[in-house]
Design an enzyme around this catalytic site. Structure first.
Site, PDB file in Angstrom:
ATOM      1  N   THR A  33       0.870  -1.201  -0.116  1.00 44.56           N
ATOM      2  CA  THR A  33       0.013   0.231  -0.086  1.00 44.56           C
ATOM      3  C   THR A  33       0.966   1.183  -0.041  1.00 44.56           C
ATOM      4  O   THR A  33       1.926   0.981   0.231  1.00 44.56           O
ATOM      5  CB  THR A  33      -0.961   0.066   1.187  1.00 44.56           C
ATOM      6  N   GLY A  34       0.110   2.210  -0.336  1.00 39.81           N
ATOM      7  CA  GLY A  34       0.811   3.753  -0.195  1.00 39.81           C
ATOM      8  C   GLY A  34       2.174   4.137  -0.465  1.00 39.81           C
ATOM      9  O   GLY A  34       2.633   3.600  -1.564  1.00 39.81           O
ATOM     10  N   ARG A  55       0.557  -8.146   6.342  1.00 42.12           N
ATOM     11  CA  ARG A  55      -0.047  -9.183   6.971  1.00 42.12           C
ATOM     12  C   ARG A  55      -1.313  -9.649   5.888  1.00 42.12           C
ATOM     13  O   ARG A  55      -1.608 -10.767   5.803  1.00 42.12           O
ATOM     14  CB  ARG A  55      -0.948  -8.686   8.167  1.00 42.12           C
ATOM     15  N   ASP A  80       3.477 -10.788  10.418  1.00 41.78           N
ATOM     16  CA  ASP A  80       3.174  -9.720  11.285  1.00 41.78           C
ATOM     17  C   ASP A  80       4.463  -9.248  12.002  1.00 41.78           C
ATOM     18  O   ASP A  80       4.992 -10.126  12.596  1.00 41.78           O
ATOM     19  CB  ASP A  80       2.121 -10.373  12.180  1.00 41.78           C
ATOM     20  N   TYR A 162       6.730  14.090  13.819  1.00 39.06           N
ATOM     21  CA  TYR A 162       6.165  14.312  15.364  1.00 39.06           C
ATOM     22  C   TYR A 162       7.080  13.592  16.323  1.00 39.06           C
ATOM     23  O   TYR A 162       6.891  13.850  17.420  1.00 39.06           O
ATOM     24  CB  TYR A 162       4.719  14.357  15.619  1.00 39.06           C
ATOM     25  N   PRO A 207      -0.594  12.298   1.013  1.00 45.21           N
ATOM     26  CA  PRO A 207      -1.775  11.634   1.005  1.00 45.21           C
ATOM     27  C   PRO A 207      -1.755  10.737  -0.295  1.00 45.21           C
ATOM     28  O   PRO A 207      -0.936  10.773  -1.034  1.00 45.21           O
ATOM     29  CB  PRO A 207      -2.810  12.699   0.408  1.00 45.21           C
TER      30      PRO A 207
END
Ligand code: HXC
Ligand code: NAP
Length: 292
Positions: A33-34, A55, A80, A162, A207
């Site tokens: 993903t992403g 996973r 995992d 952060y 995004p």
């Protein structure tokens, strides 16, 4: 008129010469993903064989399809990263299929916005376990194998800004990412003598279509994303991929123990005085705290 930072070159272009990663195996966690998929794609474009650990079968299939579409070799295996035994078995499978990974990108992480006072112990543990512990377990597995073989390697841990500033609404993830950044500095020194580079790579706001519903709903609350960035635009996933390939390339070899921030200066203070404080509960549209 302020126009912001220009758009990057189109997808498919590379700054490094073609074949920079020929014969190399690059393992990217969470690359179905992403941003993990974007990072893996840039390594694949430069000749690497790609291993993907995560996973969910549908994510592994999506990652495999993306890499195959680029004509590169790809191997996927369910894992995992909270479980050291699963990591060991996954590394065995990758090594058998493609060879021992030369590059590890610890990209997989977990996150959802929640006010700290509402966070259950298991919510805290889950995010710290995946983001901090999983990153360490994978790094350790790669290093042990290279120390035994006497071969060099490169590790990139994906972080978040952060880690330095704290992240209201993300106490678990911010603390875990601070640990990830600190771990880069320790491991780079411990493993430098064996030829293992360890760096951090911090995306700003990138995004993408695979964002989880939790993260997307948080983004949807901030109205205009582009004007909120000093660059007047968000990041394009390929920009993170290019940075990762540089860090792990022969041209970035002497960079170790460093965390590279790719965020258009988004984490710096941007106004002469601070904006009015709005409590996180209010920002998240939550009513007064009630102990359950
Ligand atoms: C409060 C929540 C919650 C939420 C889960 N929990 N979602 N608490 N608000 N939105 C709590 C659950 O109630 C549970 O606690 C505990 O967390 C574990 O939840 P599970 O669903 O059992 O965990 P699991 O199946 O292991 O799934 C992990 C997950 C999930 C983190 C909850 O979201 C996931 O798989 N995420 C992977 C992808 C991801 O997070 N990507 C984001 C990366 S982006 P209790 O007490 O009920 O048992 C990033 C930076 C983005 O890191 C920065 C953008 C601005
Ligand atoms: P994403 O699409 O949600 O990707 C997270 C990936 O991690 C998923 O592919 C997921 O795959 C995998 N994963 C989660 N838990 C796992 C586990 N226990 N074991 C193995 N794999 C697991 O998120 P993203 O936006 O691409 O984020 C990628 C990285 O960038 C993360 O480290 C994130 O903290 C960082 N980041 C992103 C942004 C941004 O704007 N996007 C900003 C700052 C930092 P499975 O579900 O198949 O396991």
């Amino acid at each position: 008129m302020a126009k912001g930072i220009p758009e990057p070159p189109p997808i498919g272009e590379t700054a490094l010469r073609p074949g920079t990663f020929d014969g190399q195996v690059v393992l990217v966690t969470g690359a179905g993903t992403g941003l993990g998929k974007a990072i893996a794609s840039e390594f694949a474009r430069l000749g690497a064989a790609i291993a993907i650990l995560s996973r969910k079968a549908e994510h592994l299939e999506a990652g495999q399809a993306a890499i195959e579409a680029l004509g590169a070799r790809v191997f996927t295996t369910a894992c995992d990263i909270r479980e050291p035994d699963q990591i060991r078995a996954a590394f065995d499978a990758v090594t058998e299929a493609l060879g021992l990974p030369n590059v590890l990108v610890n990209n997989a992480a977990a996150n959802f916005p929640v006010p700290a006072e509402d966070m259950s112990p298991n919510a805290w543990r889950t995010v710290v376990d995946i983001t901090l512990n999983g990153t360490f377990f994978c790094a350790r597995e790669l290093a042990r194998r290279h120390l035994e073989a006497g071969t060099p390697a490169s590790i990139i841990n994906v972080g978040a800004s952060y880690a330095w500033t704290g992240g209201p609404g993300f106490a678990h993830s911010a603390a875990a990412k601070a640990g990830v950044k600190n771990m880069v500095e320790t491991l780079a020194v411990e493993w430098g003598p064996y030829g293992i580079q360890v760096n951090g790579l911090v995306p700003g706001l990138f995004p993408h279509e695979d964002m989880t519903a939790d993260i997307r709903s948080n983004l949807d609350r901030t109205h205009d994303k582009d004007p909120c960035q000093p660059a007047l635009r968000v990041g394009r996933p390929r920009e993170l991929g290019w940075a990762a390939t540089f860090l792990a390339s022969p041209y970035g070899r002497f960079i170790s123990g460093h965390t590279l921030v790719v965020d258009g200066a988004n984490w710096q203070r941007r106004s002469m005085t601070n904006p009015t404080v709005v409590p996180i509960r209010e920002q998240m549209g939550k009513g007064p705290f009630e102990a359950k």
